[in-house]
Design a protein around this motif. Structure first.
Motif, short mmCIF file in Angstrom:
data_model
loop_
_atom_site.label_atom_id
_atom_site.label_comp_id
_atom_site.label_asym_id
_atom_site.label_seq_id
_atom_site.Cartn_x
_atom_site.Cartn_y
_atom_site.Cartn_z
N MET B 46 -77.48 -2.74 -29.35
CA MET B 46 -77.65 -3.70 -30.43
C MET B 46 -78.26 -5.10 -29.33
N PHE B 47 -77.75 -5.53 -28.15
CA PHE B 47 -78.17 -6.62 -27.67
C PHE B 47 -78.11 -6.23 -25.97
N SER B 48 -78.87 -7.06 -25.30
CA SER B 48 -78.86 -6.85 -23.99
C SER B 48 -78.97 -8.45 -23.26
N TYR B 49 -78.44 -8.73 -22.34
CA TYR B 49 -78.26 -10.20 -21.87
C TYR B 49 -78.57 -9.77 -20.33
N ASN B 50 -79.51 -10.85 -19.79
CA ASN B 50 -79.64 -10.80 -18.32
C ASN B 50 -79.49 -12.36 -17.87
N ASN B 51 -78.28 -12.52 -17.10
CA ASN B 51 -78.26 -13.74 -16.48
C ASN B 51 -78.02 -14.96 -17.62
N LYS B 52 -77.05 -14.24 -18.47
CA LYS B 52 -76.78 -15.08 -19.88
C LYS B 52 -77.88 -15.30 -20.81
N GLU B 53 -79.19 -14.65 -20.65
CA GLU B 53 -79.98 -14.80 -21.66
C GLU B 53 -80.33 -13.62 -22.29
N LEU B 54 -80.42 -13.81 -23.58
CA LEU B 54 -80.87 -12.81 -24.56
C LEU B 54 -82.25 -12.03 -24.11
N ILE B 55 -81.98 -10.90 -23.78
CA ILE B 55 -83.57 -9.96 -23.38
C ILE B 55 -83.77 -8.74 -24.64
N ILE B 56 -83.08 -8.12 -25.18
CA ILE B 56 -83.16 -7.52 -26.21
C ILE B 56 -82.21 -7.77 -27.36
N ASN B 57 -82.77 -7.83 -28.54
CA ASN B 57 -82.09 -8.09 -29.82
C ASN B 57 -82.70 -7.10 -30.91
N GLU B 58 -82.04 -5.89 -30.92
CA GLU B 58 -82.54 -5.14 -31.83
C GLU B 58 -82.32 -5.42 -33.35
N THR B 59 -82.91 -4.35 -34.05
CA THR B 59 -82.85 -4.70 -35.61
C THR B 59 -81.26 -4.88 -36.06
#
Lengths: 110, 115
Positions: B46-59
């Motif tokens: 669904m989502f991926s965060y790296n160092n508090k920043e959103l890097i993957i936001n699926e549909t």
């Protein structure tokens, strides 16, 4: 996009036999592959991984084979034990993005 | 000393409600994820965060809003819950490395049932 699929949704083996779980992937640029095991009521756990510069990697009772030509990955479990009963997932990892296949349920008969 | 912990483990709620699932990791990892697992065991990122920043936001419907207050936490808030949101939600973390490798460590999952 990447798609990861498995050939068989279920696999039943006799205790002591070897198990082979297969996986196909679509992106030929993928270079890092992982197998996970998920026991009932738990999260997936890492089993073994392989990079695209290898064809085979062995762990304790497990071997992963990678055939880049046909984009196929397999997990072999030697001398399958009741504790190996679980759902097994192959996954492809690219830049903080881990994509999982559909999963194969392995059942070990005593 | 659980590595990745999620709360609650079980959540039963009515359609239309808003609920949150919390996740914390004590592994010192810098990347965290949310996955949804349906009844057929399919795991979808669904989502991926790296160092508090959103890097993957699926549909994912915008009713789902992740929040990462710091590197060790990634919470998932869901508004206006629907029947189709019923699933097991897994939080995971990994350490980003230069070699494009990254074993994911998963929590035990949070089973959401929407009635």
């Amino acid at each position: 996009g990447e798609s990861v699929g498995l050939h068989l949704p279920t696999l039943s083996v006799q205790e002591g036999d070897n198990s082979i779980i297969n996986c196909a992937y679509s992106n030929s640029a993928s270079d890092y592959f992982i197998w996970y095991k998920q026991e009932s009521g738990k999260g997936p756990q890492f089993i073994i991984d392989i990079r695209s510069n290898m064809d085979k990697r062995q762990g304790q009772r497990v071997t992963v084979l990678l055939n880049k030509t046909v984009k196929h990955l397999s997990l072999q479990i030697a001398a399958t034990q009741p504790g190996d009963s679980a759902v097994y997932f192959c996954a492809v990892y690219n830049n903080n993005d881990m994509r999982f296949g559909a999963g194969t349920r392995l059942t070990v008969k005593p | 000393d659980t590595a990745v912990s999620q709360t609650p483990k079980y959540l039963v709620t009515q359609m239309g409600n808003d609920k949150s699932i919390k996740c914390e990791q004590n592994l010192g990892h810098d990347t965290m994820y949310w996955y949804k697992q349906d009844s057929k065991k399919f795991l979808k990122i669904m989502f991926s965060y790296n160092n508090k920043e959103l890097i993957i936001n699926e549909t994912v419907p915008n009713r789902f809003s992740p929040k990462s207050p710091d590197k060790a936490h990634l919470n998932l808030h869901i508004n206006s819950l629907e029947l189709g949101d019923s699933a097991v939600y897994f939080c995971a973390s990994s350490r980003r490395t230069s070699g494009n490798t990254g074993e994911l460590f998963f929590g035990e999952g949070s089973r959401l049932t929407v009635l």
